[in-house]
Structures are given as C-alpha cells and as structure tokens.
Design a protein around this motif. Sequence first.
Motif, PDB file in Angstrom:
ATOM      1  N   ASP A 263      44.822  78.894  60.359  1.00 31.92           N
ATOM      2  CA  ASP A 263      43.516  79.478  60.013  1.00 31.92           C
ATOM      3  C   ASP A 263      43.460  79.658  58.510  1.00 31.92           C
ATOM      4  O   ASP A 263      44.282  80.360  57.910  1.00 31.92           O
ATOM      5  CB  ASP A 263      43.336  80.834  60.718  1.00 31.92           C
ATOM      6  CG  ASP A 263      41.920  81.378  60.585  1.00 31.92           C
ATOM      7  OD1 ASP A 263      41.269  81.071  59.564  1.00 31.92           O
ATOM      8  OD2 ASP A 263      41.489  82.113  61.478  1.00 31.92           O
ATOM      9  N   LYS A 264      42.499  79.038  57.850  1.00 30.36           N
ATOM     10  CA  LYS A 264      42.373  79.074  56.397  1.00 30.36           C
ATOM     11  C   LYS A 264      42.097  80.464  55.841  1.00 30.36           C
ATOM     12  O   LYS A 264      42.236  80.709  54.646  1.00 30.36           O
ATOM     13  CB  LYS A 264      41.216  78.158  55.953  1.00 30.36           C
ATOM     14  CG  LYS A 264      41.384  76.684  56.314  1.00 30.36           C
ATOM     15  CD  LYS A 264      42.472  76.083  55.469  1.00 30.36           C
ATOM     16  CE  LYS A 264      42.562  74.563  55.731  1.00 30.36           C
ATOM     17  NZ  LYS A 264      43.668  73.952  54.974  1.00 30.36           N
ATOM     18  N   GLU A 265      41.725  81.396  56.710  1.00 28.59           N
ATOM     19  CA  GLU A 265      41.358  82.734  56.220  1.00 28.59           C
ATOM     20  C   GLU A 265      42.581  83.607  55.920  1.00 28.59           C
ATOM     21  O   GLU A 265      42.457  84.678  55.340  1.00 28.59           O
ATOM     22  CB  GLU A 265      40.437  83.419  57.236  1.00 28.59           C
ATOM     23  CG  GLU A 265      39.090  82.727  57.372  1.00 28.59           C
ATOM     24  CD  GLU A 265      38.149  83.485  58.282  1.00 28.59           C
ATOM     25  OE1 GLU A 265      38.605  84.492  58.884  1.00 28.59           O
ATOM     26  OE2 GLU A 265      36.990  83.085  58.378  1.00 28.59           O
ATOM     27  N   TYR A 266      43.773  83.183  56.355  1.00 25.73           N
ATOM     28  CA  TYR A 266      44.994  83.940  56.033  1.00 25.73           C
ATOM     29  C   TYR A 266      45.458  83.586  54.619  1.00 25.73           C
ATOM     30  O   TYR A 266      45.398  82.418  54.209  1.00 25.73           O
ATOM     31  CB  TYR A 266      46.114  83.595  57.012  1.00 25.73           C
ATOM     32  CG  TYR A 266      45.913  84.118  58.418  1.00 25.73           C
ATOM     33  CD1 TYR A 266      46.002  85.485  58.675  1.00 25.73           C
ATOM     34  CD2 TYR A 266      45.649  83.241  59.464  1.00 25.73           C
ATOM     35  CE1 TYR A 266      45.818  85.963  59.971  1.00 25.73           C
ATOM     36  CE2 TYR A 266      45.464  83.714  60.755  1.00 25.73           C
ATOM     37  CZ  TYR A 266      45.543  85.081  60.999  1.00 25.73           C
ATOM     38  OH  TYR A 266      45.362  85.551  62.267  1.00 25.73           O
ATOM     39  N   ASP A 267      45.920  84.604  53.876  1.00 25.33           N
ATOM     40  CA  ASP A 267      46.517  84.322  52.569  1.00 25.33           C
ATOM     41  C   ASP A 267      47.398  85.505  52.126  1.00 25.33           C
ATOM     42  O   ASP A 267      47.384  86.576  52.724  1.00 25.33           O
ATOM     43  CB  ASP A 267      45.444  84.044  51.506  1.00 25.33           C
ATOM     44  CG  ASP A 267      44.573  85.255  51.222  1.00 25.33           C
ATOM     45  OD1 ASP A 267      45.118  86.340  50.904  1.00 25.33           O
ATOM     46  OD2 ASP A 267      43.337  85.128  51.321  1.00 25.33           O
ATOM     47  N   PHE A 268      48.180  85.263  51.076  1.00 22.90           N
ATOM     48  CA  PHE A 268      49.052  86.300  50.490  1.00 22.90           C
ATOM     49  C   PHE A 268      48.550  86.687  49.101  1.00 22.90           C
ATOM     50  O   PHE A 268      49.334  86.894  48.170  1.00 22.90           O
ATOM     51  CB  PHE A 268      50.497  85.793  50.369  1.00 22.90           C
ATOM     52  CG  PHE A 268      51.242  85.780  51.658  1.00 22.90           C
ATOM     53  CD1 PHE A 268      51.773  86.944  52.180  1.00 22.90           C
ATOM     54  CD2 PHE A 268      51.416  84.586  52.360  1.00 22.90           C
ATOM     55  CE1 PHE A 268      52.480  86.928  53.369  1.00 22.90           C
ATOM     56  CE2 PHE A 268      52.116  84.567  53.549  1.00 22.90           C
ATOM     57  CZ  PHE A 268      52.647  85.735  54.074  1.00 22.90           C
TER      58      PHE A 268
END
Length: 656
Positions: A263-268
């Motif tokens: 899912d592209k909406e996950y990030d750090f």
Amino acid sequence: MVIGLFQRHFKTYKAAKYIPFGINEFENFNLFIGQNGAGKSSILESLNCFFNNSEFIYHTSEKKSDAYIAPLFLIKKDELSKYDKKVQQIIPIISNALLEVNISQSNYKPYESFKDQQTFLKTLKDTHFIFSIAFWPQTDNSNQSFFAFDSLIKKKIQELDDFKDQKVYQSTTSKLKLDILNKYKFLYIPVETSIDDFLRLESKGMQDLMSEDVKKRIENVLNKKHPIEIDTDRSQNKTILEIINNDLEVFIKEVEKTIQDIDKEYDFAKEYKAKTKLTANHLSDVMIETYFSKRKLKKNGKQIKYLSAGERKKALIDIAYSFLIQEEIKKNKIILAIDEPESSLHISMCYDQFERLQELANNFDIQMLVTTHWYGALPIIEKGNLFHIDNKADNVEISQFAFRNYFEDVKGTSSDIHFKSFFDLSSAIISSLRIKSNNWLIVESEEDKNYIKKHIEKVKNLKILPVGGSAIVKLLYNYLYAPISHNAENSELNGKIYCLIDTDFQGIGIKDFQDDHKNGLLKMRRLQVMDNQSIELHKITTDIKYPTEIEEALDPNGFYEALSNIIKNSGREDIQGIFGKFKFDEKSKNSFIKGDNSIIFPDSSQNIVGNPKHLKDEIAKFIDENKKAICEEYCNLTNLKKPEWITKIEDFFQKK
C-alpha cells in the motif's frame, strides 16, 4: 596551588571563615586531623563543590543566599601567560587588592586568619600572584565574583578602560573561573566512595586521572573523515557517522519500498522538526556502556568489587598513583583530596599507604589534601603542613603546624596527639612484622634513609623510616620495646627493627633507656667515630661521645666528589674559592670535613692566611645548608665503597 579557602555557611562552618593552608610556607602535603564531625571532610567537600559542582551542603538554618566557596590560588608570575588575555590583565589587580586590603577593618573580621598569611604573601609579591573567585550555590549573588572583597576589587578593575563596560567585566570574571577549572583537576575520594564505580574507565574520576575524556575520544573517531570509494573512478572523504547514517537511510528506503508494494500510503516519514540522524553524542554513550561493561578491573583474576574493603582502598591508591606519576597528566595542576586513606586497611598497611601519598606530593608535585584518624602518620611525614581541627560549640578552631618541627612545636600542648601518634605508628610497625615479615630501619632524616638505601643490600622486605630527629627515634624505640618484650608477642614476629641515630651533644643523653632485647629483634645504635678513624655502631649508654653525623661516615671518595660537584654548580664564588685552597686526602677512612681526620688538607701552593680551621668551618656550614643536594649527588654516583657500619646493620637483619 590552592593556599587557602574562604567560605560561608558550608556544612560545619557557620558564618564566614578563611582557612589558610600554611601561614609562612606552602607545602604540597596537607594533613587534617580531628574528631568526627570537627570539619575535616567539610574542607574537602567544599572544594569539590567549587571544582566539580557537587552538592552544596548548607549549614543548618543559615541564609542560603549568603553561602559561598572561594579558594585562594597562588601562581608564579611566569604562569600568567597561560591564562586568557583579558584575565591576564585582572589577575595582577586582584592580587594587589588582596595583598593590600586591611583585614583589621570590621567588615573583614571573619577573615582575620588571612592576616598572618597575607604578611608572608607580601614577601612573594615580586615573583607570585594570588587570586580568588567565588562559587555561589544560589544565583542571587552570582555577580559578586569576589564575595566580601567584591566592591573593592571591582572598583580597581574598572579603573581600566577595558573593563568599564559591565558586560566585559562579567565575561572576564567568568573566564577567570573557566580558566581555573581548565587548569586544575580536583580529584576527591570520600571515605564512603564506591571504589568499584570510581575505577570504571568511563567514570569522571578515572578520566581525570588519565587526563583523557573517553567520550570525546570516541566522538573524535566517529567524526574523523575517511576516504571511501563511490565508484571505480573516484573516492570521497566521509566520517564514520556519515557512512552509518547514509547506510541506515538506504535501509529505511528499502524497508519503506517493501511495505509500499502492499500500500503506497505507508511510509517512514520523519516527524516535524525531528532529528533522525545519529550524532556522535548518541553513539558514544551507548558504546561506552556496552564496551566497558565487559572490561572490569581485576586483581589476580578477581574483580575489585569482590576484594575486601581494605584491598579496595589500597587498589584505589595504587591506580591513582600509577596515573599521577605520568608526565602526560602534568598539563593540569593536580589536587588530590582523600578522606581517611587508612579506612578499612589493616594497621600493618597504613604506613605504606601514607608513604605513597607523601611520595606523590614531594616527588611528583601533586597537591595533597588528606584527612585521617591514623595518628601514626605524624612522625613519618617529613615535609608538609598539619592541621588540628576542633569544633567547640559550633565554632571551628584550626591550629597549624609544619611537620619538619612538629614535635618541638607541640611539646606540652598536645600530649594526647603526641601519645596517639607514636602508639599508632609503633602498632603499625609491630603488625607489619607479624603479618608481612617486614624489617625496619628507623633513622633520623630523609638523607639518612637515602644514604643507607644507596649502600644496603641483601636485606629482604626492608623499610627505612625517617622520623625527624634523634629524640623521636629514641621515643619510638621505647614505644616498640614493651610489645616486643612480651613473650606471646615476640614469638609471632618474623622481622627485626634497628634504630640508628647520629651522635651529637644534644641527643646523647637518654632517660630510662632500655638496652637491646635478648631476643635480638630490636636494637638501637648511634654512629661514633673512634681514635683510629673507623666508624662504629655504639650503644646509647657508652662513654665515648664524639659528635658524628652520617655525612661524616660515608665513602670518602664519593662524598668528596659529590661535595665538589655541588660547590662547583652552586654559583657561590666565596665557597668555591675556599674549597679550592684544599686537596683531597687519598688516605681518608671516612668523610669528615672538620678536625684532624678531615678528608681535605691545605694546598701548600695556595695562600692561606691564619689557621685553616675557619675555612673548614665555612665548608662545613655549606654542607649543613645543602644536605639534600649533596645527598642526591652522592646517591647518583657509581662504584662507591660500602661503609663497614652498614655491613654490620645488614648482618643484624640476616642473623637468625
């Protein structure tokens, strides 16, 4: 050097007070004795507040905003250049103000004890500066840099145009304090300190001893740039930190990409204003804790914390000694403050502990501030100042004495301390014979010790103890006589004791003298020249009593060479001229200068007016004034002939 302490409302010390560390002379070794609660440790603790920002312990119910600590420093004028440029301008002003201030004025009455020291300090004003600055635990008075003398000193400083601006004045006084803290290392070892924690490599105490900041050392490595290859054609300089941060950033990107495949909406993404990069400070703390937790100091494979309390205290002094004698640490002025170094030690080890501390002070220029309940230290310390501290009705009284003439100064005034000192020392000597199989040679002076140490051989576990005069040697002999006489006691003793003195008119007579022990463990003799020029070891009670000193009982060739070298390098043309009128007598059997048995005789080619005796008297006077230097020169020579009387002392110790 710290030569005194101004303080107010600290612990035992109510109101304002000045404590001088010496009145007419300043020594590296300073010993404080007194009952528990008298105020010995309070002096060390207050200095620890100033230098290391430890907790300020206020005197009960006193106004906290009035409390302060201000050490008084003495430096040579040629040391001034080591200070900040503006600080160099104000130190002479502070010095002159403190030297000239009238302590008799009513507002300076609490500092009356500074008056006598001030008189002596005026004699040093051509070569030295003095200065002080206060530590205020409360911020209310933090601008009063010079406590009671603040308005006086501030006025004199601000007479210079450079310091009329208040901000410049304050920044310069702050810089003075910073310069002091950078130039002095104050190492304080309280009696209840955790020795295991103190001896951890990462502790402040150990880093001060090593003159090394471990944390800073790691940070320097992390921040140092190293060449790394970017591709086959070029390289770039990067720090280890940059390499780690870059690699972690790549790792985060890889993990983020893996998650975003779902899912592209996950990030750090980092939080707002958050610093994500590691710094040297972050890593150094973790590295120190992780690395050094695996490196515990051990002795014979046993961790320090598992040693007995006495062994831990000995280890602490051993480690401190090993670092403090290194040249690297000399870039700072070292002040070592120790509460009760004899604490938890077996009495047989007390002498060794104090001997080592005295050596640090006298041989390695370490200023020592030591508290003790072991009075046996008093007869064995040759050079230093002693402070008797007595607290009567909340009023601390401090009496000062020089060790070099202590027992003469206190005759009839401190009989209890006199008794305790010899009792403690004799107990330590007897215990060492039982526990450690030591042999003891008790002599008058440090020069006696060094001359004998140069020649004596074959005696195992020998301790040569100088105690400061024939009267003290005799007194100690009497203290040792009774326990060695006791049958139950002497059967357990494995070593022997020899007491040796010169023969002089003042020290010959002795009352109630007990002769040698039949068991052969204790003996006392005096050096005595005979008619045939030989030097013998006589009993105290024999009738032959011609004055004889150790300088007259040495290898004649060696003593003449040492004396010649010292006279040659003395810069004194008068004594060089006198000495040049004599020749060395190759037939000499001892090292006398005076009398018919002299090692020198008049040179017939020289013009000597009148009886040459008066010229020999001048040479003898020079020897008396330069005993230490002549002794050092003699002990540096090789191929010396051992005097027969030293061989006889060796025979005493070796005889079963």
